[in-house]
Write a protein that holds these residues in place. Structure first.
Motif, PDB file in Angstrom:
ATOM      1  N   GLU A 139      55.394  49.722  26.737  1.00 40.47           N
ATOM      2  CA  GLU A 139      56.056  50.539  25.724  1.00 40.47           C
ATOM      3  C   GLU A 139      56.399  51.915  26.271  1.00 40.47           C
ATOM      4  OE1 GLU A 139      53.716  50.645  22.188  1.00 40.47           O
ATOM      5  OE2 GLU A 139      54.307  48.616  21.565  1.00 40.47           O
ATOM      6  N   LYS A 164      60.796  45.632  18.209  1.00 41.56           N
ATOM      7  CA  LYS A 164      60.166  46.952  18.133  1.00 41.56           C
ATOM      8  C   LYS A 164      60.659  47.732  16.915  1.00 41.56           C
ATOM      9  CE  LYS A 164      57.804  46.715  21.992  1.00 41.56           C
ATOM     10  NZ  LYS A 164      56.327  46.705  21.990  1.00 41.56           N
ATOM     11  N   PHE A 170      54.988  53.025  17.317  1.00 40.49           N
ATOM     12  CA  PHE A 170      56.034  53.000  18.338  1.00 40.49           C
ATOM     13  C   PHE A 170      57.276  53.733  17.857  1.00 40.49           C
ATOM     14  CE2 PHE A 170      59.841  51.236  20.230  1.00 40.49           C
ATOM     15  CZ  PHE A 170      59.552  51.255  21.591  1.00 40.49           C
TER      16      PHE A 170
END
Length: 199
Positions: A139, A164, A170
């Motif tokens: 990531e 994602k 994130f």
């Protein structure tokens, strides 16, 4: 691919258990949210049909679970929202106007375009790796690409590839990286630190 299995463990108070495939393979985690018919409580030894997925830690888990004899509900695929596309188009228009008025050199939007294409491809490859259960792209790499200027491509990938796009931690870092990139671009432009030509 759909698999048939038998419920080997079930904790009704906690709402989870495990399924053992009838043919072969390791047992998979079953959460009550994966049941298509939640009005019916699972029973140990009951046969179910399910799809195999993975959680954020890469552990196997059952998805779209149906009891034997019940029809599977087919969910309509969620269509991509339009705001990421509009956001990218607006940013492209701002860059084009800045180039037309000589406030930015031409290579700046070209760099954004190149990095965005590269980032979109990286997201696509990472999704394929996730589906195949292979080693994933870190990531931190995806976030660094967004920071460098690939965030428009990442934004489109999150929307159209559905990758994602759900993990809040994130997304928080991603939006922060995108904001830092825009602030840096604005500051460099205001300080006339972007050379007119490459090299």
């Amino acid at each position: 691919m759909l698999v048939k299995g038998k419920i080997t463990r079930w904790d009704d108070d906690k709402g989870f258990g495990f399924i053992q495939p009838l043919l072969k393979g390791e047992q998979v985690f079953l959460h009550i949210k994966a049941l298509q018919n939640r009005s019916r409580r699972p029973v140990i030894g009951e046969v179910v049909t399910y799809a195999i997925g993975k959680d954020e830690q890469g552990r196997l888990q059952a998805q779209q679970v149906t009891f034997a004899g019940e029809k599977r509900k087919i969910k309509a695929a969620k269509s991509a929202t339009k705001w990421p596309l509009y956001c990218v188009l607006a940013f492209a228009a701002v860059l084009a106007a800045a180039v037309a008025t000589a406030k930015l050199p031409l290579y700046v939007p070209l760099l954004y375009a190149g990095l965005s294409v590269l980032t979109f491809i990286t997201y696509w490859l990472d999704k394929r790796k996730a589906q195949a259960g292979r080693w994933r792209t870190p990531e931190s790499t995806l976030q660094f690409m967004a920071l460098l200027g690939g965030w428009p491509g990442a934004l489109l990938a999150q929307s159209y590839l559905r990758h994602k796009s759900q993990k809040r931690a994130f997304l928080f870092v991603f939006y922060l990286m995108s904001l830092v990139n825009l602030v840096a671009l604005s500051w460099l432009q205001s300080q006339h630190m972007l050379p007119a030509v490459i090299g």
